[in-house]
Motif scaffolding. Structure first.
Motif, PDB file in Angstrom:
ATOM      1  N   ASP A 245       0.726  -3.665  -4.130  1.00  0.00           N
ATOM      2  CA  ASP A 245       0.594  -4.027  -2.722  1.00  0.00           C
ATOM      3  C   ASP A 245      -0.151  -5.357  -2.604  1.00  0.00           C
ATOM      4  O   ASP A 245      -1.365  -5.401  -2.750  1.00  0.00           O
ATOM      5  N   PRO A 246       0.598  -6.448  -2.363  1.00  0.00           N
ATOM      6  CA  PRO A 246      -0.041  -7.770  -2.369  1.00  0.00           C
ATOM      7  C   PRO A 246      -1.110  -7.900  -1.289  1.00  0.00           C
ATOM      8  O   PRO A 246      -2.094  -8.591  -1.468  1.00  0.00           O
ATOM      9  N   MET A 247      -0.917  -7.203  -0.158  1.00  0.00           N
ATOM     10  CA  MET A 247      -1.901  -7.297   0.925  1.00  0.00           C
ATOM     11  C   MET A 247      -3.274  -6.805   0.458  1.00  0.00           C
ATOM     12  O   MET A 247      -4.283  -7.378   0.813  1.00  0.00           O
ATOM     13  N   SER A 248      -3.281  -5.726  -0.311  1.00  0.00           N
ATOM     14  CA  SER A 248      -4.585  -5.201  -0.700  1.00  0.00           C
ATOM     15  C   SER A 248      -5.048  -5.753  -2.040  1.00  0.00           C
ATOM     16  O   SER A 248      -6.164  -5.498  -2.453  1.00  0.00           O
ATOM     17  N   ALA A 249      -4.192  -6.533  -2.713  1.00  0.00           N
ATOM     18  CA  ALA A 249      -4.623  -7.116  -3.977  1.00  0.00           C
ATOM     19  C   ALA A 249      -5.353  -8.444  -3.765  1.00  0.00           C
ATOM     20  O   ALA A 249      -5.834  -9.045  -4.704  1.00  0.00           O
ATOM     21  N   LEU A 250      -5.422  -8.883  -2.501  1.00  0.00           N
ATOM     22  CA  LEU A 250      -6.157 -10.114  -2.200  1.00  0.00           C
ATOM     23  C   LEU A 250      -7.427  -9.767  -1.442  1.00  0.00           C
ATOM     24  O   LEU A 250      -7.447  -8.837  -0.639  1.00  0.00           O
ATOM     25  N   ASN A 251      -8.475 -10.533  -1.709  1.00  0.00           N
ATOM     26  CA  ASN A 251      -9.731 -10.315  -1.011  1.00  0.00           C
ATOM     27  C   ASN A 251      -9.585 -10.739   0.450  1.00  0.00           C
ATOM     28  O   ASN A 251      -9.291 -11.898   0.728  1.00  0.00           O
ATOM     29  N   PRO A 252      -9.782  -9.803   1.397  1.00  0.00           N
ATOM     30  CA  PRO A 252      -9.491 -10.107   2.800  1.00  0.00           C
ATOM     31  C   PRO A 252     -10.388 -11.179   3.421  1.00  0.00           C
ATOM     32  O   PRO A 252     -10.003 -11.771   4.421  1.00  0.00           O
ATOM     33  N   VAL A 253     -11.567 -11.438   2.868  1.00  0.00           N
ATOM     34  CA  VAL A 253     -12.468 -12.382   3.527  1.00  0.00           C
ATOM     35  C   VAL A 253     -12.521 -13.742   2.842  1.00  0.00           C
ATOM     36  O   VAL A 253     -13.381 -14.553   3.154  1.00  0.00           O
ATOM     37  N   THR A 254     -11.623 -13.991   1.899  1.00  0.00           N
ATOM     38  CA  THR A 254     -11.662 -15.256   1.168  1.00  0.00           C
ATOM     39  C   THR A 254     -10.327 -15.984   1.328  1.00  0.00           C
ATOM     40  O   THR A 254      -9.280 -15.344   1.382  1.00  0.00           O
ATOM     41  N   THR A 255     -10.395 -17.307   1.378  1.00  0.00           N
ATOM     42  CA  THR A 255      -9.153 -18.056   1.559  1.00  0.00           C
ATOM     43  C   THR A 255      -8.329 -18.039   0.273  1.00  0.00           C
ATOM     44  O   THR A 255      -8.846 -17.794  -0.817  1.00  0.00           O
TER      45      THR A 255
ATOM     46  N   HIS B 179      -4.704 -12.167   5.747  1.00  0.00           N
ATOM     47  CA  HIS B 179      -4.085 -11.492   6.899  1.00  0.00           C
ATOM     48  C   HIS B 179      -3.222 -12.455   7.715  1.00  0.00           C
ATOM     49  O   HIS B 179      -2.469 -12.023   8.578  1.00  0.00           O
ATOM     50  N   GLN B 180      -3.339 -13.747   7.440  1.00  0.00           N
ATOM     51  CA  GLN B 180      -2.507 -14.709   8.167  1.00  0.00           C
ATOM     52  C   GLN B 180      -1.158 -14.925   7.472  1.00  0.00           C
ATOM     53  O   GLN B 180      -0.331 -15.674   7.956  1.00  0.00           O
ATOM     54  N   LEU B 181      -0.967 -14.276   6.318  1.00  0.00           N
ATOM     55  CA  LEU B 181       0.265 -14.463   5.561  1.00  0.00           C
ATOM     56  C   LEU B 181       1.115 -13.197   5.596  1.00  0.00           C
ATOM     57  O   LEU B 181       0.603 -12.093   5.794  1.00  0.00           O
ATOM     58  N   SER B 182       2.409 -13.366   5.379  1.00  0.00           N
ATOM     59  CA  SER B 182       3.294 -12.198   5.298  1.00  0.00           C
ATOM     60  C   SER B 182       3.159 -11.549   3.923  1.00  0.00           C
ATOM     61  O   SER B 182       2.567 -12.120   3.008  1.00  0.00           O
ATOM     62  N   GLY B 183       3.732 -10.353   3.791  1.00  0.00           N
ATOM     63  CA  GLY B 183       3.655  -9.652   2.506  1.00  0.00           C
ATOM     64  C   GLY B 183       4.254 -10.458   1.374  1.00  0.00           C
ATOM     65  O   GLY B 183       3.687 -10.544   0.282  1.00  0.00           O
ATOM     66  N   GLY B 184       5.391 -11.087   1.642  1.00  0.00           N
ATOM     67  CA  GLY B 184       6.040 -11.888   0.609  1.00  0.00           C
ATOM     68  C   GLY B 184       5.178 -13.064   0.193  1.00  0.00           C
ATOM     69  O   GLY B 184       5.055 -13.373  -0.997  1.00  0.00           O
ATOM     70  N   MET B 185       4.546 -13.712   1.190  1.00  0.00           N
ATOM     71  CA  MET B 185       3.688 -14.866   0.862  1.00  0.00           C
ATOM     72  C   MET B 185       2.468 -14.407   0.084  1.00  0.00           C
ATOM     73  O   MET B 185       2.029 -15.072  -0.861  1.00  0.00           O
ATOM     74  N   CYS B 186       1.905 -13.238   0.474  1.00  0.00           N
ATOM     75  CA  CYS B 186       0.758 -12.707  -0.264  1.00  0.00           C
ATOM     76  C   CYS B 186       1.151 -12.468  -1.720  1.00  0.00           C
ATOM     77  O   CYS B 186       0.395 -12.794  -2.633  1.00  0.00           O
ATOM     78  N   GLN B 187       2.342 -11.902  -1.932  1.00  0.00           N
ATOM     79  CA  GLN B 187       2.753 -11.626  -3.306  1.00  0.00           C
ATOM     80  C   GLN B 187       2.901 -12.940  -4.077  1.00  0.00           C
ATOM     81  O   GLN B 187       2.594 -13.010  -5.259  1.00  0.00           O
ATOM     82  N   ARG B 188       3.338 -13.988  -3.396  1.00  0.00           N
ATOM     83  CA  ARG B 188       3.426 -15.284  -4.073  1.00  0.00           C
ATOM     84  C   ARG B 188       2.042 -15.757  -4.502  1.00  0.00           C
ATOM     85  O   ARG B 188       1.863 -16.324  -5.590  1.00  0.00           O
TER      86      ARG B 188
END
Lengths: 279, 327
Positions: free
Chosen positions: B102-112, B157-166
């Protein structure tokens, strides 16, 4: 979350807005104290026990020794706020460190840290503060340390709880998979996520610290060279039947400041807690 | 990368979970070889040990309860099972990268985005902050992030799931690892985005020649991306085959069941998908003999008494079954 969103959400809580404005006023007074009243506030400047309004030179009257109450209140704001802020900083420093390490590593480290926290929690706070101050001596720095030492436990528990819920999240796993060490993950990845509730709690600890300091000074254990509000209340207590304003004025100042800090804490909670965002 | 060494070679890897309810063999004697530029798919139902295998290879399982009790994981020829945790910090992210479900949760939500990519770069290279930012920008362009320059300062959170996975992929390949483990990287994404991510992974692999382990339960994705397939069941490898052979003639009844349970476009609507009865047995209650026997349509009396071992079955093929399908 950008800055404007944050301010907007904070300001939507009217109480918090009022609290923040009043608090800014108190802080401004504290900062400007040496300009407004350049002389030592503990100096005797007029006749004793002047009631507020009796003499335009002393708008809030004078105390039993003839010292200007307004000057002491303004200078006292400085001492009181500084003690509150630094004590909260000490408590937050200890609490976040202990909580982060306990929550992240778990196991026996967690057990040891939490037992230690419980030990601190079982000692009555005020008595603990007084004991430390009596042992270390009545200086501003020691009072700050004493208050910090008794106030860190709720912050540690809050930080630990946040770390427990965050440490198994996928992004932490992802950081591990990229070869980040524990220290880097704790400070750079988890802590920023765990901070919002801790900040709220820290703002409340400031209020608690002010009350502790007032109590210590009221009991005459405060720093003798500093005109803190608690000390003013304590100084006035012998005359409470005749000149009650000597106690009442600094008492009101303490009450207003603590109330403001609590309102600000509420506002921060609204602004920082995503779960309450659209209440 | 040393020229001759195989990027990833797993030999008889055994990971056991030591829990209050007993010891569970989560990974039981797994062997794998992934060559440079090759993609091996790890296939199986939920709970059959795919992700645990991947985490064991990365040595990311928490100990306790999980411990690697045997076998070797050779990364570019070096066994990493015995390496210290400090040494592993340097290996992870630099020699072996990982992509999560899940790319959304694999990224730290508070960091760019930029900070997260730079974090990997500064951990493993000598790059300064400014250089890391430039490199992060390059990486985002490499993974086909639209408008990469502007996305650097975006929050997840400003990116889509596909962009997060990228972004996650950019982080995984930031230090040009020899091996990439992708743990169901497309499962949480829309079908169209899935195709894009698969195409991206193939492109990156072509460019860098990295070895890839692709974990999935979606046989459609397997057909799309894998060169070879390893089918796992209850922590063991039950079949291995080149991808085309596997779909043409599955040898293990479990593989046949998985393929039978996959819808085929254009096939008759009326025909119901064949399901595999029952569920993967819990690891602490594995049956004696073959773990699949209770669900197997071809089970023999022997299967319930004795566990079949993996045997070669044709070129590049192996199967662990007493009654394999016709090769």
């Amino acid at each position: 979350m950008n800055r404007f969103e944050f301010l907007g959400r904070f300001a939507r809580n009217r109480g918090a807005l009022v609290g923040a404005v009043l608090m800014l006023g108190v802080a401004a007074l504290a900062l400007l104290a040496p300009v407004l009243f350049p002389t030592d506030p503990l100096r005797i400047v007029g006749p004793p026990e002047l009631w507020p309004g009796e003499d335009p030179d002393f708008p809030l009257g004078t105390d039993s020794l003839g010292r200007d109450i307004l000057a002491m209140i303004v200078h006292g704001a400085r001492a009181t706020l500084l003690i509150g802020l630094f004590a909260s900083a000490v408590a937050t420093g200890i609490g976040v460190t202990v909580g982060a390490v306990a929550g992240y590593f778990g196991g026996w480290i967690d057990d040891a840290a939490m037992r230690a926290a419980e030990l601190f929690q079982t000692i009555p706070n005020l008595i603990f503060v007084l004991t430390i101050v009596v042992i270390l001596g009545s200086t501003l720095g020691n009072i700050v340390i004493a208050i910090g030492i008794v106030s860190w436990t709720p912050i540690a528990r809050m930080t630990r709880a946040e770390f427990l819920s965050l440490r198994d999240r996928e992004f932490v796993q992802a950081c591990r998979s990229m070869g980040m060490g524990n220290a880097r993950i704790i400070t750079g990845e988890i802590l920023p996520n765990a901070l919002p509730p801790v900040i709220v709690l820290s703002s409340l600890v400031v209020a608690g610290a002010i009350l502790f300091e007032s109590a210590v000074s009221f009991l005459g254990l405060g720093d003798p060279n500093v005109a803190s509000w608690g000390r003013l209340v304590g100084d006035g207590r012998q005359l409470i039947r005749s000149s009650w304003y000597i106690c009442a004025i600094p008492g009101v100042a303490i009450m207003v400041t603590v109330l403001c800090l609590n309102l600000i804490g509420d506002g921060l909670n609204d602004a920082l807690n995503p779960k309450l965002r659209d209440r | 990368m040393p020229g001759s060494a195989v990027p990833l070679e797993v030999e008889g890897l055994r990971t056991t979970l030591f829990t209050r309810r007993g010891e569970m063999k989560a990974v039981d004697g797994l062997s794998l070889r992934v060559g440079a530029g090759e993609t091996v798919a790890l296939v199986g139902e939920s709970g059959c040990g795919k992700s645990l295998s991947a985490l064991s290879i990365m040595r990311l399982l928490p100990d306790p309860p999980a411990r690697i009790v045997g076998g070797a994981v050779r990364l570019n020829g070096r066994d990493i099972v015995a390496l210290s945790e400090e040494a592993m910090l340097d290996v992870r992210g630099r020699e072996i990268g990982m992509i999560f479900q899940d790319p959304m949760s694999a990224l730290n939500p508070v960091t760019t985005v930029e900070k997260q990519i730079s974090e990997v770069l500064t951990a493993h290279t000598e790059l300064g902050r400014g250089q890391a930012r430039v490199r992060a920008h390059e990486l985002l362009e490499q993974v086909g992030m639209p408008d990469a320059g502007r996305r650097l300062d975006a929050y997840p959170h400003q990116l889509s799931g596909g962009m997060c996975q990228r972004v996650v992929i950019a982080m995984a390949i930031a230090c040009n690892p020899a091996v990439l483990i992708a743990d169901e990287p497309t499962t949480a994404l829309d079908v169209t985005v899935q195709a894009q991510v698969l195409a991206l992974l193939r492109k990156l692999q072509r460019e860098s020649g990295m070895a890839m382990i692709f974990i999935t339960h979606d046989l459609g994705v397997v057909a799309e991306i894998a060169d070879r397939v390893v089918v796992m069941y209850a922590g063991r490898k039950v079949e291995e085959a080149p991808v085309d052979d596997l779909f043409e003639r599955p040898l293990h009844p479990y593989t046949a069941g998985l393929i039978g349970a996959t819808p085929i476009p254009g096939a008759e609507r009326a025909a119901r998908l064949a399901d595999i009865p029952g569920m993967v047995p819990p690891l602490n209650a594995l049956p004696a003999g073959c773990a699949f026997a209770p669900r197997c349509p071809r089970a023999l009396p022997r299967c319930r008494a004795e566990a079949p071992v993996l045997e070669e079955a044709g070129p590049g093929r192996a199967v662990a079954c007493f009654a394999p399908g016709a090769p």
